[in-house]
Design an enzyme around this catalytic site. Structure first.
Site, short mmCIF file in Angstrom:
data_model
loop_
_atom_site.label_atom_id
_atom_site.label_comp_id
_atom_site.label_asym_id
_atom_site.label_seq_id
_atom_site.Cartn_x
_atom_site.Cartn_y
_atom_site.Cartn_z
N ARG A 42 -6.64 0.00 -3.83
CA ARG A 42 -5.71 1.13 -3.96
C ARG A 42 -4.50 0.67 -4.77
O ARG A 42 -3.80 -0.26 -4.37
CB ARG A 42 -5.26 1.59 -2.56
CG ARG A 42 -4.21 2.65 -2.62
CD ARG A 42 -3.70 3.09 -1.25
NE ARG A 42 -2.59 3.97 -1.47
CZ ARG A 42 -1.40 3.89 -0.86
NH1 ARG A 42 -1.17 2.99 0.05
NH2 ARG A 42 -0.44 4.72 -1.18
N HIS A 70 3.79 7.03 -6.28
CA HIS A 70 4.30 6.05 -5.30
C HIS A 70 5.76 5.76 -5.67
O HIS A 70 6.12 4.65 -6.05
CB HIS A 70 3.44 4.79 -5.31
CG HIS A 70 3.60 3.92 -4.08
ND1 HIS A 70 2.54 3.50 -3.30
CD2 HIS A 70 4.70 3.38 -3.50
CE1 HIS A 70 2.98 2.75 -2.30
NE2 HIS A 70 4.29 2.65 -2.41
N GLU A 95 3.70 8.32 1.12
CA GLU A 95 4.84 8.35 2.03
C GLU A 95 5.99 9.25 1.57
O GLU A 95 7.11 8.76 1.33
CB GLU A 95 5.38 6.92 2.26
CG GLU A 95 4.37 6.02 2.92
CD GLU A 95 5.01 4.73 3.46
OE1 GLU A 95 6.21 4.51 3.29
OE2 GLU A 95 4.27 3.95 4.05
N ASN A 114 -0.41 5.22 6.67
CA ASN A 114 0.25 3.93 6.48
C ASN A 114 0.93 3.59 7.80
O ASN A 114 1.78 4.34 8.27
CB ASN A 114 1.33 4.02 5.39
CG ASN A 114 0.75 4.24 4.00
OD1 ASN A 114 -0.47 4.31 3.82
ND2 ASN A 114 1.62 4.33 3.01
N TYR A 125 2.93 0.52 10.07
CA TYR A 125 3.54 -0.82 10.16
C TYR A 125 4.00 -1.16 11.57
O TYR A 125 3.74 -2.24 12.08
CB TYR A 125 4.72 -0.94 9.18
CG TYR A 125 4.24 -1.02 7.75
CD1 TYR A 125 3.94 -2.23 7.16
CD2 TYR A 125 4.03 0.15 7.01
CE1 TYR A 125 3.46 -2.29 5.86
CE2 TYR A 125 3.55 0.10 5.71
CZ TYR A 125 3.26 -1.13 5.14
OH TYR A 125 2.78 -1.20 3.87
N GLU A 174 -2.39 1.72 4.38
CA GLU A 174 -1.51 0.54 4.33
C GLU A 174 -1.33 0.00 5.74
O GLU A 174 -1.11 0.77 6.68
CB GLU A 174 -0.10 0.88 3.82
CG GLU A 174 0.01 1.07 2.34
CD GLU A 174 1.44 1.36 1.88
OE1 GLU A 174 2.41 0.92 2.53
OE2 GLU A 174 1.55 2.05 0.85
C1 BGC Z 1 5.42 1.46 1.10
C2 BGC Z 1 5.29 0.21 0.26
C3 BGC Z 1 6.19 -0.88 0.84
C4 BGC Z 1 5.72 -1.19 2.24
C5 BGC Z 1 6.51 -2.29 2.93
C6 BGC Z 1 5.46 1.21 2.57
O1 BGC Z 1 6.46 2.00 3.14
O2 BGC Z 1 4.43 2.39 0.76
O3 BGC Z 1 5.61 0.51 -1.06
O4 BGC Z 1 6.20 -2.03 0.06
O5 BGC Z 1 5.83 -0.03 3.03
O6 BGC Z 1 7.84 -1.93 3.07
#
Ligand code: BGC
Length: 440
Positions: free
Chosen positions: A82, A121, A162, A283, A285, A355
């Protein structure tokens, strides 16, 4: 440090599961002299915007070194890659900037790696503005041009990345380009990105595409306590992060009264925004713990959150954090996906994790291995719980330009020396390669 990893092998994912890695144009390509400027070029040129004062003019120089990077992908054994198309590059030299993506897609196909482009992006061409409705129409025109050129080889498309972060950080808080601090007056930027997504889906369908998705950021939101003020603040944050961009796409409606704050003929726009998609990109985290406003400005992972916000972000105690200070909570990924499934039921298309990753220093990155191992297992538990998950993409292939953080935060499976641009696969690269081999 993340707790010790499980010793049993990662269980097998369903046949046909798509393993990949993600990057974005502005963060890796460089070759700024061969693109028109984007809002990010303008933003980084302003003193104090990027922590280490750096710019993405060279970044990883992927524009010139893409054959080496495709060889890294092929060595890793991923099914798919991607990347994003830089809209301002496609406008360079009377459109000849698009040739780069032709070359990249050819190289990927020759290596047996499926190209999965994201069409936006965050690197909006300078001069365009998401507060203007017309930008959504310009986006659809650009998408048609890209689809026309690459559609013979690209089968899987992602419209936008995002929009929540781009709205919040870029237009509400001003820590990202274009650097606006509009707080809730930023909502039109959200609506126009959603409209752009819907128009792009139509443009892609018109060009014959049959596999289209979006990449939305999500994360569980946990109230800081059971006090009503905390619960209410957390519910509002959840609405902004998890529903503002998902409800219109999946249900054709804005959540709780937000539609009235949007510009234009929202009812007819929602029909466009809710164009059916083929997969829903998530995505993920970290989760967020949220409480009532505390009446003071907060610095949250480098983001300045003004006192007037109707919530405050709190620390999640007792869990490890990445070097960005983000909490590491793999089981929150299972929670997120089962919540999405119960919230949207049969309106939720098959999910792809577009992501997931973490920032840690060093080449012997055992912490990244532990993070990825924990999250892939958590993803498997979501599959076992009945969520239809079809793919998983690690953020990111390379250390890169991490937006307002510059080059200090390192998310790559491959280390990049930003002086020499030399690439060195990290321990996590070898680990992931072995995981993928075992999955086959
Ligand atoms: C984004 C990326 C970014 C990653 C880490 C995501 O919010 O799509 O571009 O590098 O998080 O912060």
């Amino acid at each position: 440090m993340i707790p010790p990893m499980a010793t049993n092998p990662i269980p097998p994912f369903p046949a046909g599961f798509l393993w990949g890695v993600s990057t974005s144009a502005h963060q890796i390509e460089g070759a700024a002299d061969e693109r028109l400027p984007s809002v990010w070029d303008t933003f980084t040129a302003e003193p104090g915007r990027v922590k280490d004062g750096s710019t993405a003019a060279v970044a990883c120089d992927h524009y010139h070194r893409y054959p080496e990077d495709v060889a890294l992908l092929s060595g890793l054994g991923v099914d798919a890659y991607r990347f994003s198309v830089s809209w301002p590059r496609t406008r360079f030299d009377e459109g000849r900037g698009l040739d780069f993506y032709d070359r990249l897609v050819d190289e990927l196909c020759a290596a047996g790696v499926r190209p999965v482009p994201t069409l936006f992006h965050w690197d909006l061409p300078d001069g365009l503005d998401w507060l203007e409705r017309d930008t959504a129409h310009r986006f659809a025109e650009y998408v048609s041009v890209v689809a026309e050129r690459l559609g013979d080889r690209v089968k899987k498309w992602i419209t936008i990345n995002e929009p929540a972060e781009h709205t919040l950080l870029g237009h509400a808080l001003g820590t990202h380009a274009p650097g606006r601090q509009l707080l809730f007056d930023a909502l039109p930027a959200a609506h126009h990105q959603l409209l752009a997504h819907g128009l792009a889906v139509r443009a892609l369908r018109a060009a014959g595409a049959t596999d289209i998705g979006v990449a939305n950021s999500h994360g569980p939101t946990w109230p800081a306590s059971e006090e009503p003020a905390d619960v209410e603040a957390a519910a509002f944050y959840d609405l902004l992060l998890n529903r503002l961009f998902a409800d219109p796409l999946l249900l054709g409606a804005y959540p709780e009264g937000l539609g009235e704050l949007m510009p234009g003929d929202v009812r007819s726009d929602l029909k466009v925004i809710a164009e059916p998609i083929d997969f829903y990109g998530v995505n993920y985290y970290a989760p967020t713990r949220v409480g009532a406003p505390q009446g003071t400005e907060i610095d949250f992972g480098g983001v300045r959150m003004p006192a007037e916000l109707p919530f405050s972000v709190r620390e999640i105690e007792g869990v490890p954090v990445t070097d960005f200070g983000w909490p590491v909570v793999p089981e929150a990924l299972t929670e997120l996906l089962t919540t999405l499934k119960s919230r949207y039921a049969d309106r939720l298309p098959p999910v792809v994790i577009t992501e997931n990753g973490c920032s840690y220093p060093g080449v012997d990155d055992q912490d990244r291995i532990a993070y990825l191992d924990g999250h892939i297992r958590a993803l498997h538990r979501a599959v076992e719980a009945g969520v239809d998950v079809r793919g998983y993409f690690v953020w990111s292939l390379l250390d890169n330009f991490e937006w307002a953080e510059g080059y200090e935060r390192r998310f790559g499976l491959v280390h990049v020396d930003f002086e020499t641009l030399e690439r060195t696969p990290k321990a996590s690269y070898t680990w992931l390669r072995d995981v993928l081999k075992a999955q086959r």
